[in-house]
Design a protein around this motif. Structure first.
Motif, PDB file in Angstrom:
ATOM      1  N   ASN A 197       0.807  -1.235   0.000  1.00  9.13           N
ATOM      2  CA  ASN A 197       0.000   0.000   0.000  1.00  9.13           C
ATOM      3  C   ASN A 197       0.832   1.273   0.000  1.00  9.13           C
ATOM      4  OD1 ASN A 197       0.952  -0.488   2.569  1.00  9.13           O
ATOM      5  ND2 ASN A 197      -0.881   0.241   3.597  1.00  9.13           N
ATOM      6  N   LEU A 199       2.040   3.075  -2.269  1.00  7.84           N
ATOM      7  CA  LEU A 199       1.737   4.043  -3.326  1.00  7.84           C
ATOM      8  C   LEU A 199       0.240   4.336  -3.451  1.00  7.84           C
ATOM      9  CD1 LEU A 199       4.150   2.678  -6.089  1.00  7.84           C
ATOM     10  CD2 LEU A 199       4.390   4.835  -4.839  1.00  7.84           C
ATOM     11  N   GLN A 200      -0.550   3.759  -2.560  1.00  3.93           N
ATOM     12  CA  GLN A 200      -1.998   3.901  -2.677  1.00  3.93           C
ATOM     13  C   GLN A 200      -2.490   5.247  -2.161  1.00  3.93           C
ATOM     14  OE1 GLN A 200      -3.888   0.462  -0.892  1.00  3.93           O
ATOM     15  NE2 GLN A 200      -2.798  -0.946  -2.241  1.00  3.93           N
ATOM     16  N   TYR A 208      -1.111  10.983   2.346  1.00  2.27           N
ATOM     17  CA  TYR A 208      -0.854   9.630   1.884  1.00  2.27           C
ATOM     18  C   TYR A 208       0.551   9.194   2.259  1.00  2.27           C
ATOM     19  CZ  TYR A 208      -4.671  11.309  -1.085  1.00  2.27           C
ATOM     20  OH  TYR A 208      -5.830  11.873  -1.542  1.00  2.27           O
ATOM     21  N   SER A 210       2.767   8.110   0.305  1.00  2.00           N
ATOM     22  CA  SER A 210       3.698   8.628  -0.689  1.00  2.00           C
ATOM     23  C   SER A 210       4.090  10.083  -0.445  1.00  2.00           C
ATOM     24  CB  SER A 210       3.113   8.475  -2.099  1.00  2.00           C
ATOM     25  OG  SER A 210       1.872   9.144  -2.200  1.00  2.00           O
ATOM     26  N   TYR A 218       8.330   0.253  -7.622  1.00  2.00           N
ATOM     27  CA  TYR A 218       7.246  -0.718  -7.803  1.00  2.00           C
ATOM     28  C   TYR A 218       7.857  -1.955  -8.443  1.00  2.00           C
ATOM     29  CZ  TYR A 218       2.737  -2.767  -9.049  1.00  2.00           C
ATOM     30  OH  TYR A 218       1.652  -3.617  -9.155  1.00  2.00           O
ATOM     31  N   ASN A 279      -6.342  -2.337  -6.493  1.00  2.00           N
ATOM     32  CA  ASN A 279      -5.699  -1.385  -5.586  1.00  2.00           C
ATOM     33  C   ASN A 279      -4.185  -1.257  -5.724  1.00  2.00           C
ATOM     34  OD1 ASN A 279      -8.195  -0.810  -4.054  1.00  2.00           O
ATOM     35  ND2 ASN A 279      -8.006  -2.942  -3.393  1.00  2.00           N
ATOM     36  N   THR A 283      -1.439   1.657  -9.006  1.00  4.52           N
ATOM     37  CA  THR A 283      -0.493   2.615  -8.422  1.00  4.52           C
ATOM     38  C   THR A 283       0.882   2.554  -9.081  1.00  4.52           C
ATOM     39  OG1 THR A 283       0.418   1.122  -6.702  1.00  4.52           O
ATOM     40  CG2 THR A 283      -1.649   2.275  -6.196  1.00  4.52           C
ATOM     41  N   ARG A 286       2.734   5.605 -10.348  1.00  2.32           N
ATOM     42  CA  ARG A 286       3.084   6.637  -9.384  1.00  2.32           C
ATOM     43  C   ARG A 286       4.507   6.438  -8.856  1.00  2.32           C
ATOM     44  NH1 ARG A 286       0.674   7.509  -4.858  1.00  2.32           N
ATOM     45  NH2 ARG A 286       0.674   9.764  -5.182  1.00  2.32           N
TER      46      ARG A 286
END
Length: 307
Positions: A197, A199-200, A208, A210, A218, A279, A283, A286
């Protein structure tokens, strides 16, 4: 990855040329410890992929530190140490933990004057009891199964330089949070945060994960390949860790093997795959870097954000 227009794309052969050492100090590392992360990791990948990546991170970290000093002088504020945070995301079974722990080991070696620490976001899952109360037992790993407020508070404390920030500990042995157990993060120079999670963008949060990371990775692979790694890992755990009577999956290890694999396939189909598609995978674009894997966990391409 045709849609990733904001990235430079490098093959493994191209990437390894960005930092070349005639005598790589690989033999001075604890090779057994590195291999323990994943017995399929290639030492050639360590040399060709991770060593250049470490030096890229070092350059970015130096620029980050210089900017913090420049900003303090401009604002006439006392200089303070702000940790550089690396976020690592990707599917279950794709090798996030291997990447995170290998980066930690190599950063420790190449940057001996820096304090490097590592946590996973698993510790910020709600406990199994809390998940049952929230009717989320079948949604473990989905965004709503994490105590995001606690995780954001933790990251804010770390980033602001608070000593002895406490991260809850999750046990894959009992498949739950361990009460009153914490990892202590004490003003590191570099903190690696690994989790599905990182980058969510949860819809109910204004800040967030991030927002706190300074470089994000990633770890990517084709979905069918990740599923095969997931089932392969499950089979190996059936023969090792699951044999412990205290393990959450012990009953499957001592029961019918075909039924155990049917259960694992169902978990992938009903939980891990939908979570990946809904989910996690969205991402990917990102991340600052996308590390793409093929068979045997070999990295074949790297995507580095242009700006």
């Amino acid at each position: 990855m045709e849609d990733l227009m904001n990235y430079y794309v490098f093959s493994k052969d191209e990437w390894k040329k960005f930092y070349i050492e005639n005598d790589l100090p690989i033999d001075q590392l604890d090779l057994k410890k590195i291999k323990a992360f994943n017995d399929k990791i290639s030492l050639q990948d360590v040399s060709d992929i991770y060593i250049p990546l470490i030096h890229l991170i070092n350059l970015q970290n130096k620029n980050f530190d210089q900017w913090q000093d420049t900003k303090s002088r401009f604002l006439k504020k006392p200089e303070r140490k702000v940790p550089f945070i690396i976020g690592i995301s990707g599917s279950v079974a794709v090798g996030k933990s291997t990447t995170a722990r290998l980066l930690e080991e190599l950063l420790d070696y190449y940057l001996p004057d820096k304090k490097i620490q590592l946590i996973t976001t698993d510790g910020f899952l709600f406990s199994n009891k809390e998940l049952r109360q929230r009717n989320l037992s079948d949604r473990k790993g989905f965004p709503e199964s994490y105590d995001m407020a606690k995780l954001i508070t933790f990251l804010n404390n770390v980033k602001s330089g608070m000593p002895n920030a406490m991260a809850p500990v999750y046990s894959h042995q009992v498949y739950d949070i361990i009460p009153n157990r914490f990892d202590i993060i004490d003003r590191p120079d570099i903190l690696i945060v690994e989790g599905i999670n990182t980058l969510q963008l949860p819809s109910n949060e204004q800040i967030y994960i991030s927002d706190f990371t300074d470089f994000s990775i990633y770890v990517d692979a084709d979905t069918d390949l990740i599923e095969s790694w997931y089932l392969e890992r499950f089979g190996k755990l059936m023969e090792t860790a699951f044999q412990d009577p205290s393990n959450y999956y012990y009953r499957y290890a001592v029961g019918d093997r075909a039924e155990a694999f049917d259960m694992a396939k169902l978990v992938w189909k009903k939980i891990d795959l939908p979570n990946l598609e809904e989910n996690i995978l969205p991402t990917k674009s990102r991340a600052d870097m996308i590390m793409h894997k093929v068979k045997h966990h070999r990295v074949d391409k790297l995507y580095l954000r242009k700006y």
